[in-house]
Design a protein around this motif. Structure first.
Motif, mmCIF file in Angstrom:
data_model
loop_
_atom_site.group_PDB
_atom_site.id
_atom_site.type_symbol
_atom_site.label_atom_id
_atom_site.label_comp_id
_atom_site.label_asym_id
_atom_site.label_seq_id
_atom_site.Cartn_x
_atom_site.Cartn_y
_atom_site.Cartn_z
ATOM 1 N N GLU A 199 0.927 -1.520 0.444
ATOM 2 C CA GLU A 199 -0.188 -0.116 0.184
ATOM 3 C C GLU A 199 0.696 1.592 0.056
ATOM 4 N N MET A 200 2.300 1.471 0.175
ATOM 5 C CA MET A 200 3.123 2.309 -0.065
ATOM 6 C C MET A 200 4.467 1.971 -0.808
ATOM 7 N N ASP A 201 4.451 3.700 -1.212
ATOM 8 C CA ASP A 201 5.264 4.138 -2.516
ATOM 9 C C ASP A 201 6.168 2.580 -2.574
ATOM 10 N N ILE B 22 23.316 12.507 10.087
ATOM 11 C CA ILE B 22 23.554 12.538 9.305
ATOM 12 C C ILE B 22 22.054 11.354 9.054
ATOM 13 N N LYS B 23 21.807 10.421 9.488
ATOM 14 C CA LYS B 23 20.593 9.111 9.801
ATOM 15 C C LYS B 23 18.922 9.991 9.657
ATOM 16 N N LYS B 24 18.994 11.137 10.873
ATOM 17 C CA LYS B 24 17.705 11.079 10.965
ATOM 18 C C LYS B 24 17.492 12.085 9.252
ATOM 19 N N ILE B 25 18.234 12.688 8.971
ATOM 20 C CA ILE B 25 18.212 13.937 7.646
ATOM 21 C C ILE B 25 18.189 12.828 6.736
ATOM 22 N N GLU B 26 18.503 11.235 6.266
ATOM 23 C CA GLU B 26 18.370 10.473 5.250
ATOM 24 C C GLU B 26 17.240 9.826 5.424
ATOM 25 N N SER B 27 15.895 10.078 6.832
ATOM 26 C CA SER B 27 15.298 9.236 6.705
ATOM 27 C C SER B 27 14.275 10.122 6.021
ATOM 28 N N TRP B 28 13.863 11.438 6.967
ATOM 29 C CA TRP B 28 13.133 12.581 6.303
ATOM 30 C C TRP B 28 13.218 12.954 4.821
ATOM 31 N N ASN C 24 11.061 9.860 3.149
ATOM 32 C CA ASN C 24 9.711 9.842 3.620
ATOM 33 C C ASN C 24 9.644 11.520 3.478
ATOM 34 N N ASN C 25 9.781 12.367 2.231
ATOM 35 C CA ASN C 25 9.198 12.984 1.740
ATOM 36 C C ASN C 25 9.855 12.960 0.419
ATOM 37 N N ASN C 26 9.886 12.013 -0.576
ATOM 38 C CA ASN C 26 9.945 12.056 -1.788
ATOM 39 C C ASN C 26 11.290 13.370 -2.460
ATOM 40 N N GLN D 181 1.978 -6.191 -10.851
ATOM 41 C CA GLN D 181 2.676 -6.109 -12.377
ATOM 42 C C GLN D 181 2.723 -4.477 -12.167
ATOM 43 N N LYS D 182 2.037 -3.700 -11.266
ATOM 44 C CA LYS D 182 2.221 -2.350 -11.070
ATOM 45 C C LYS D 182 3.509 -1.883 -10.692
ATOM 46 N N LEU D 183 3.479 -2.631 -9.434
ATOM 47 C CA LEU D 183 4.879 -2.202 -8.954
ATOM 48 C C LEU D 183 5.400 -2.312 -9.402
ATOM 49 N N ILE D 184 5.678 -2.998 -10.316
ATOM 50 C CA ILE D 184 6.849 -4.029 -11.061
ATOM 51 C C ILE D 184 7.594 -3.264 -11.945
ATOM 52 N N ASN D 185 6.454 -2.356 -12.579
ATOM 53 C CA ASN D 185 6.426 -1.851 -13.544
ATOM 54 C C ASN D 185 7.093 -0.622 -13.153
ATOM 55 N N ASN D 186 5.743 0.290 -11.863
ATOM 56 C CA ASN D 186 6.380 1.748 -11.705
ATOM 57 C C ASN D 186 8.146 1.904 -10.798
ATOM 58 N N LEU D 187 9.727 0.868 -10.877
ATOM 59 C CA LEU D 187 10.309 0.212 -10.194
ATOM 60 C C LEU D 187 11.165 -0.136 -11.319
ATOM 61 N N GLU D 188 10.734 -0.559 -12.560
ATOM 62 C CA GLU D 188 11.834 -0.868 -13.750
ATOM 63 C C GLU D 188 11.899 0.594 -14.304
ATOM 64 N N ALA D 189 10.790 1.675 -14.571
ATOM 65 C CA ALA D 189 10.949 2.952 -14.851
ATOM 66 C C ALA D 189 11.282 3.723 -13.673
ATOM 67 N N GLU D 190 12.120 4.054 -12.833
ATOM 68 C CA GLU D 190 12.482 4.799 -12.388
ATOM 69 C C GLU D 190 14.109 3.909 -11.748
ATOM 70 N N SER D 191 14.936 4.286 -11.036
ATOM 71 C CA SER D 191 16.041 4.404 -10.505
ATOM 72 C C SER D 191 16.429 5.499 -9.285
ATOM 73 N N LEU D 192 17.057 3.676 -8.264
ATOM 74 C CA LEU D 192 17.716 4.490 -7.279
ATOM 75 C C LEU D 192 17.682 5.872 -6.835
ATOM 76 N N PRO D 193 17.198 7.199 -6.774
ATOM 77 C CA PRO D 193 17.283 8.461 -6.234
ATOM 78 C C PRO D 193 19.130 8.128 -5.055
ATOM 79 N N THR D 194 19.244 8.994 -5.077
ATOM 80 C CA THR D 194 21.565 8.931 -4.053
ATOM 81 C C THR D 194 21.023 9.811 -3.317
#
Length: 385
Positions: free
Chosen positions: A290-292, A358-364, A367-369, A322-335
């Protein structure tokens, strides 16, 4: 495209007056698929000591990788060539062979496993075929040279190679019942074969077409049991063939072998492969549908998350992933845009607290696109207030 490159002919020329011919998989695959294989095997009438001395004199790097069996490795212009003196196997125990050298290519061919693996190509491109290997290749017939029992008893890994070549060369595997009966009788001897060699062949089988059908046949002939997979997989697989065969070999193992411990115990896996299996199984049990999916893939691993979704899609009869698979394959992981150096430049001192920040900022950020570096720095300023 020609199989005989200038560099190969240079090696042939360096070893004159001794004769050299290409042999085995490189010739077979050139005939079958018109491809130039990465692995080049050369058979020669020259003894190993002569090969080493002559090629070194020609300025080539030579490694005595298997002198006992007549094999040396030549590295020339950053490419590797396996050069083996013609030989006869005079005594075998299912794993190793005692050999004598010969100058007879036909006698050398008799020790090989299948007819299409005993094809020799000389420096003019002429192919010597002692056992109708080209005909068998054209007809997709996986045929042992001579007596199948003798060939299998020489090296029990040939049981797995028999299955593998059916996946590689046949449009639909048609196993001979008499050969399967021999395999069933001899398969317990696979325990003599090293885990590393077993792993290599099983992975090649899983990376070939028809692997589901072949796996099922291996189960019926007790081959799987003989390599340590005592749990019996289903004889009918409730999975879509095309989708299953698109999976990586490691992901297929997760489906075919229910227990993670059985996979890790049976096969000689690298640490990276073990982590992939463990993380993929964890992802299967963790993904929230149910989540991104992208933030979850960032945490769980992109390849592991994608494989987990594909496995879940194959096994589920209620949900379509399949929709989630398609969504993931269409994206690349951000850095993640921030590094410790960025904070140190702002006046933060290297410390455990810096890592926590650093970990706290990464978590934020997660969770914020995945906002920009500037936005992350603004969030950092808000933490300091």
């Amino acid at each position: 495209m020609k199989l005989l490159t200038t560099d190969i002919l240079r090696i042939f020329k360096a070893l004159e007056p001794y004769e050299c011919r290409l042999v085995g998989g490189c010739v077979r695959d050139y005939i079958a698929f018109n491809i130039r294989a990465d692995d080049i095997d050369i058979a020669t009438t020259a003894k190993p000591d002569i090969v080493i001395k002559t090629l070194k004199k020609a300025g080539m790097h030579v490694i005595p990788t298997g002198l006992k069996h007549g094999t040396v490795t030549c590295i020339y212009k950053h490419k590797t060539y396996e050069i083996t003196t013609l030989r006869q196997d005079i005594k075998t125990d299912g794993r190793h062979a005692e050999v004598i050298f010969t100058e007879d290519y036909y006698k050398d061919s008799l020790r090989r496993d299948f007819t299409f693996n005993a094809l020799y190509m000389d420096d003019k491109g002429y192919i010597t075929d002692y056992h109708n290997g080209q005909g068998d290749l054209k007809n997709a017939y996986v045929k042992f040279i001579g007596n199948p029992i003798e060939r299998i008893e020489e090296d029990y890994l040939r049981i797995l190679r028999y299955f593998r070549f059916h996946g590689k060369f046949t449009k639909k595997p048609k196993f001979e019942p008499e050969i399967l009966n021999i395999i069933q009788e001899k398969s317990p001897q696979l325990e003599k074969i090293s885990k590393e060699r077993i792993t290599q062949e099983v992975f090649k089988i899983l990376n070939q077409p028809h692997c589901l059908f072949i796996w099922n046949t291996m189960q019926k002939t007790h081959t799987l049991n003989s390599i340590g997979l005592t749990s019996t997989p289903p004889t009918q697989f409730p999975y879509k063939k095309k989708e299953f065969e698109s999976l990586k070999a490691l992901a297929k193992l997760i489906i075919l072998i229910p227990k993670e411990s059985h996979i890790l115990k049976t096969f000689a896996l690298s640490n990276a492969q073990k982590k992939f299996i463990q993380k993929t199984i964890y992802a299967i049990n963790t993904i929230n549908l149910e989540m991104d999916i992208l933030p979850q893939a960032y945490t769980l691993g992109y390849d592991e998350t994608l494989s987990a979704l594909k496995i879940m899609n194959l096994k589920s009869t209620q949900h379509n992933h399949q929709k989630l698979i398609n969504n993931l394959e269409a994206e690349s992981l951000p850095t993640f845009p921030l590094k410790g150096a960025d904070l140190i430049e702002l006046g933060y001192k290297p410390s455990p607290q810096l890592g926590k920040t650093i970990k706290k900022i990464e978590s934020w950020w997660l969770n914020n696109n995945f906002p920009s570096k500037e936005t992350c720095l603004n969030f950092l300023k808000s933490l300091d207030k």
